[in-house]
Scaffold this motif. Structure first.
Motif, PDB file in Angstrom:
ATOM      1  N   LYS A  60      28.757 -19.808 -15.229  1.00 24.81           N
ATOM      2  CA  LYS A  60      29.097 -21.182 -15.611  1.00 24.81           C
ATOM      3  C   LYS A  60      30.580 -21.484 -15.437  1.00 24.81           C
ATOM      4  O   LYS A  60      30.991 -22.634 -15.532  1.00 24.81           O
ATOM      5  N   SER A  61      31.375 -20.442 -15.157  1.00 25.10           N
ATOM      6  CA  SER A  61      32.824 -20.634 -15.052  1.00 25.10           C
ATOM      7  C   SER A  61      33.281 -21.031 -13.654  1.00 25.10           C
ATOM      8  O   SER A  61      34.444 -21.370 -13.464  1.00 25.10           O
ATOM      9  N   VAL A  62      32.376 -20.976 -12.688  1.00 29.33           N
ATOM     10  CA  VAL A  62      32.728 -21.303 -11.307  1.00 29.33           C
ATOM     11  C   VAL A  62      31.713 -22.295 -10.747  1.00 29.33           C
ATOM     12  O   VAL A  62      30.587 -22.385 -11.230  1.00 29.33           O
ATOM     13  N   ASN A  63      32.112 -23.009  -9.716  1.00 25.70           N
ATOM     14  CA  ASN A  63      31.205 -23.968  -9.088  1.00 25.70           C
ATOM     15  C   ASN A  63      30.301 -23.315  -8.064  1.00 25.70           C
ATOM     16  O   ASN A  63      29.159 -23.735  -7.874  1.00 25.70           O
ATOM     17  N   VAL A  64      30.822 -22.309  -7.371  1.00 25.94           N
ATOM     18  CA  VAL A  64      30.061 -21.680  -6.293  1.00 25.94           C
ATOM     19  C   VAL A  64      30.127 -20.165  -6.453  1.00 25.94           C
ATOM     20  O   VAL A  64      31.202 -19.593  -6.633  1.00 25.94           O
ATOM     21  N   PHE A  65      28.959 -19.527  -6.413  1.00 26.99           N
ATOM     22  CA  PHE A  65      28.877 -18.075  -6.431  1.00 26.99           C
ATOM     23  C   PHE A  65      27.564 -17.663  -5.774  1.00 26.99           C
ATOM     24  O   PHE A  65      26.623 -18.448  -5.722  1.00 26.99           O
ATOM     25  N   ASP A  66      27.542 -16.456  -5.261  1.00 29.30           N
ATOM     26  CA  ASP A  66      26.292 -15.904  -4.754  1.00 29.30           C
ATOM     27  C   ASP A  66      25.613 -15.055  -5.823  1.00 29.30           C
ATOM     28  O   ASP A  66      24.400 -15.090  -5.977  1.00 29.30           O
ATOM     29  N   PHE A  67      26.431 -14.265  -6.535  1.00 32.50           N
ATOM     30  CA  PHE A  67      25.924 -13.412  -7.606  1.00 32.50           C
ATOM     31  C   PHE A  67      26.868 -13.468  -8.795  1.00 32.50           C
ATOM     32  O   PHE A  67      28.084 -13.569  -8.626  1.00 32.50           O
ATOM     33  N   SER A  68      26.284 -13.343  -9.976  1.00 30.92           N
ATOM     34  CA  SER A  68      27.053 -13.206 -11.207  1.00 30.92           C
ATOM     35  C   SER A  68      26.602 -11.914 -11.877  1.00 30.92           C
ATOM     36  O   SER A  68      25.408 -11.595 -11.881  1.00 30.92           O
ATOM     37  N   VAL A  69      27.570 -11.186 -12.428  1.00 38.07           N
ATOM     38  CA  VAL A  69      27.282  -9.860 -12.980  1.00 38.07           C
ATOM     39  C   VAL A  69      27.850  -9.717 -14.384  1.00 38.07           C
ATOM     40  O   VAL A  69      28.993 -10.091 -14.645  1.00 38.07           O
ATOM     41  N   GLY A  70      27.054  -9.132 -15.252  1.00 33.24           N
ATOM     42  CA  GLY A  70      27.517  -8.714 -16.566  1.00 33.24           C
ATOM     43  C   GLY A  70      27.173  -7.255 -16.751  1.00 33.24           C
ATOM     44  O   GLY A  70      26.049  -6.846 -16.460  1.00 33.24           O
ATOM     45  N   VAL A  71      28.133  -6.470 -17.187  1.00 35.69           N
ATOM     46  CA  VAL A  71      27.892  -5.046 -17.456  1.00 35.69           C
ATOM     47  C   VAL A  71      28.279  -4.773 -18.899  1.00 35.69           C
ATOM     48  O   VAL A  71      29.371  -5.150 -19.337  1.00 35.69           O
ATOM     49  N   GLU A  72      27.373  -4.152 -19.631  1.00 33.51           N
ATOM     50  CA  GLU A  72      27.627  -3.836 -21.036  1.00 33.51           C
ATOM     51  C   GLU A  72      27.262  -2.376 -21.288  1.00 33.51           C
ATOM     52  O   GLU A  72      26.214  -1.905 -20.856  1.00 33.51           O
ATOM     53  N   ALA A  73      28.162  -1.681 -21.962  1.00 32.55           N
ATOM     54  CA  ALA A  73      27.895  -0.296 -22.376  1.00 32.55           C
ATOM     55  C   ALA A  73      27.462  -0.316 -23.830  1.00 32.55           C
ATOM     56  O   ALA A  73      27.866  -1.175 -24.611  1.00 32.55           O
ATOM     57  N   GLY A  74      26.627   0.633 -24.192  1.00 36.73           N
ATOM     58  CA  GLY A  74      26.186   0.718 -25.579  1.00 36.73           C
ATOM     59  C   GLY A  74      25.548   2.059 -25.857  1.00 36.73           C
ATOM     60  O   GLY A  74      25.483   2.934 -24.991  1.00 36.73           O
ATOM     61  N   ILE A  75      25.082   2.179 -27.073  1.00 33.59           N
ATOM     62  CA  ILE A  75      24.512   3.439 -27.546  1.00 33.59           C
ATOM     63  C   ILE A  75      23.032   3.246 -27.818  1.00 33.59           C
ATOM     64  O   ILE A  75      22.633   2.300 -28.506  1.00 33.59           O
ATOM     65  N   ILE A  76      22.234   4.153 -27.279  1.00 32.27           N
ATOM     66  CA  ILE A  76      20.806   4.169 -27.580  1.00 32.27           C
ATOM     67  C   ILE A  76      20.475   5.503 -28.244  1.00 32.27           C
ATOM     68  O   ILE A  76      21.142   6.518 -28.003  1.00 32.27           O
ATOM     69  N   GLN A  77      19.455   5.493 -29.071  1.00 31.39           N
ATOM     70  CA  GLN A  77      19.003   6.729 -29.697  1.00 31.39           C
ATOM     71  C   GLN A  77      17.771   7.218 -28.974  1.00 31.39           C
ATOM     72  O   GLN A  77      16.825   6.461 -28.734  1.00 31.39           O
ATOM     73  N   VAL A  78      17.796   8.487 -28.611  1.00 36.18           N
ATOM     74  CA  VAL A  78      16.655   9.145 -27.966  1.00 36.18           C
ATOM     75  C   VAL A  78      16.382  10.397 -28.775  1.00 36.18           C
ATOM     76  O   VAL A  78      17.114  11.399 -28.668  1.00 36.18           O
ATOM     77  N   GLY A  79      15.363  10.335 -29.617  1.00 32.53           N
ATOM     78  CA  GLY A  79      15.109  11.455 -30.523  1.00 32.53           C
ATOM     79  C   GLY A  79      16.304  11.641 -31.445  1.00 32.53           C
ATOM     80  O   GLY A  79      16.761  10.706 -32.090  1.00 32.53           O
ATOM     81  N   ASP A  80      16.830  12.852 -31.481  1.00 32.28           N
ATOM     82  CA  ASP A  80      17.991  13.159 -32.316  1.00 32.28           C
ATOM     83  C   ASP A  80      19.315  12.943 -31.611  1.00 32.28           C
ATOM     84  O   ASP A  80      20.365  13.251 -32.161  1.00 32.28           O
ATOM     85  N   PHE A  81      19.278  12.446 -30.393  1.00 29.27           N
ATOM     86  CA  PHE A  81      20.492  12.283 -29.588  1.00 29.27           C
ATOM     87  C   PHE A  81      20.916  10.818 -29.562  1.00 29.27           C
ATOM     88  O   PHE A  81      20.080   9.920 -29.545  1.00 29.27           O
ATOM     89  N   TYR A  82      22.224  10.613 -29.496  1.00 29.83           N
ATOM     90  CA  TYR A  82      22.779   9.297 -29.217  1.00 29.83           C
ATOM     91  C   TYR A  82      23.351   9.352 -27.814  1.00 29.83           C
ATOM     92  O   TYR A  82      24.139  10.236 -27.481  1.00 29.83           O
ATOM     93  N   ILE A  83      22.920   8.409 -26.990  1.00 29.52           N
ATOM     94  CA  ILE A  83      23.238   8.388 -25.571  1.00 29.52           C
ATOM     95  C   ILE A  83      24.036   7.137 -25.254  1.00 29.52           C
ATOM     96  O   ILE A  83      23.673   6.034 -25.667  1.00 29.52           O
ATOM     97  N   ASP A  84      25.113   7.292 -24.493  1.00 26.25           N
ATOM     98  CA  ASP A  84      25.875   6.154 -23.984  1.00 26.25           C
ATOM     99  C   ASP A  84      25.281   5.768 -22.636  1.00 26.25           C
ATOM    100  O   ASP A  84      25.058   6.626 -21.777  1.00 26.25           O
ATOM    101  N   VAL A  85      25.033   4.483 -22.460  1.00 22.79           N
ATOM    102  CA  VAL A  85      24.452   3.995 -21.215  1.00 22.79           C
ATOM    103  C   VAL A  85      25.062   2.626 -20.907  1.00 22.79           C
ATOM    104  O   VAL A  85      25.475   1.906 -21.813  1.00 22.79           O
TER     105      VAL A  85
END
Length: 179
Positions: A60-85
């Motif tokens: 929404k910040s530009v008038n013309v684009f082909d692709f817009s990208v958002g990348v977010e890192a976070g923590i997920i729990q997998v069993g007893d482990f905490y994983i950064d993804v």
């Protein structure tokens, strides 16, 4: 090709550029700063929400684009482990949307405990306090420290973005799968 990213983080921008150039060749990459409601997303849905917010705000910040990208890192729990993804949310100017995930890596329990207790707002703060670094999330990330420089945040962003681009590289197979 014009790509807009919902981040000014240098590590993320390098990874995004690498992925798009691997698929499409030379690109014009611009970026804007986007604040997300949660500095440390917990769980895939919070991570997805942050990445989507980044991509939509950037678009929404530009008038013309082909692709817009958002990348977010976070923590997920997998069993007893905490994983950064990392999760990349990629949208094109025709309304197509896709997501991709990076490889994940296990987090030290002392780091996640500091976040869950509220001692730190985000993983970068824990890493900077432990290692004596400053803004490590913009300089290779915690993964660079833990992997002894064998893997960087730039690499994780590259893989997450590239995985999201698979849908656009194979549109005929994904018609109807994503809006």
């Amino acid at each position: 090709m014009r790509v807009i990213a919902g981040t000014t983080n240098p590590s993320k921008l390098v990874g995004i550029r690498r992925a798009f150039e691997a698929v499409y060749g030379a690109i014009e990459l611009s970026s804007i700063r986007v604040e997300t409601p949660n500095p440390q997303p917990l769980g895939l849905l919070e991570i997805l929400h942050g990445a989507k917010l980044r991509a939509e705000t950037a678009s929404k910040s530009v008038n013309v684009f082909d692709f817009s990208v958002g990348v977010e890192a976070g923590i997920i729990q997998v069993g007893d482990f905490y994983i950064d993804v990392q999760l990349a949310y990629v949208m094109d100017n025709k309304g197509g949307v896709s997501i991709g995930l990076s490889p994940g890596f296990p987090l030290p329990r002392a780091f996640t405990d500091g976040i869950f207790r509220g001692d730190y707002r985000e993983l970068e703060e824990v890493a900077d306090a432990y290692y004596g670094t400053k803004d490590i999330g913009e300089k290779g990330g915690l993964i660079k420290l833990l992997s002894k420089s064998m893997v960087t945040r730039e690499d994780l962003t590259f893989h997450a973005t590239l995985m999201a681009l698979i849908t656009f590289m194979n549109r005929e197979l994904y018609e109807g799968n994503v809006r």
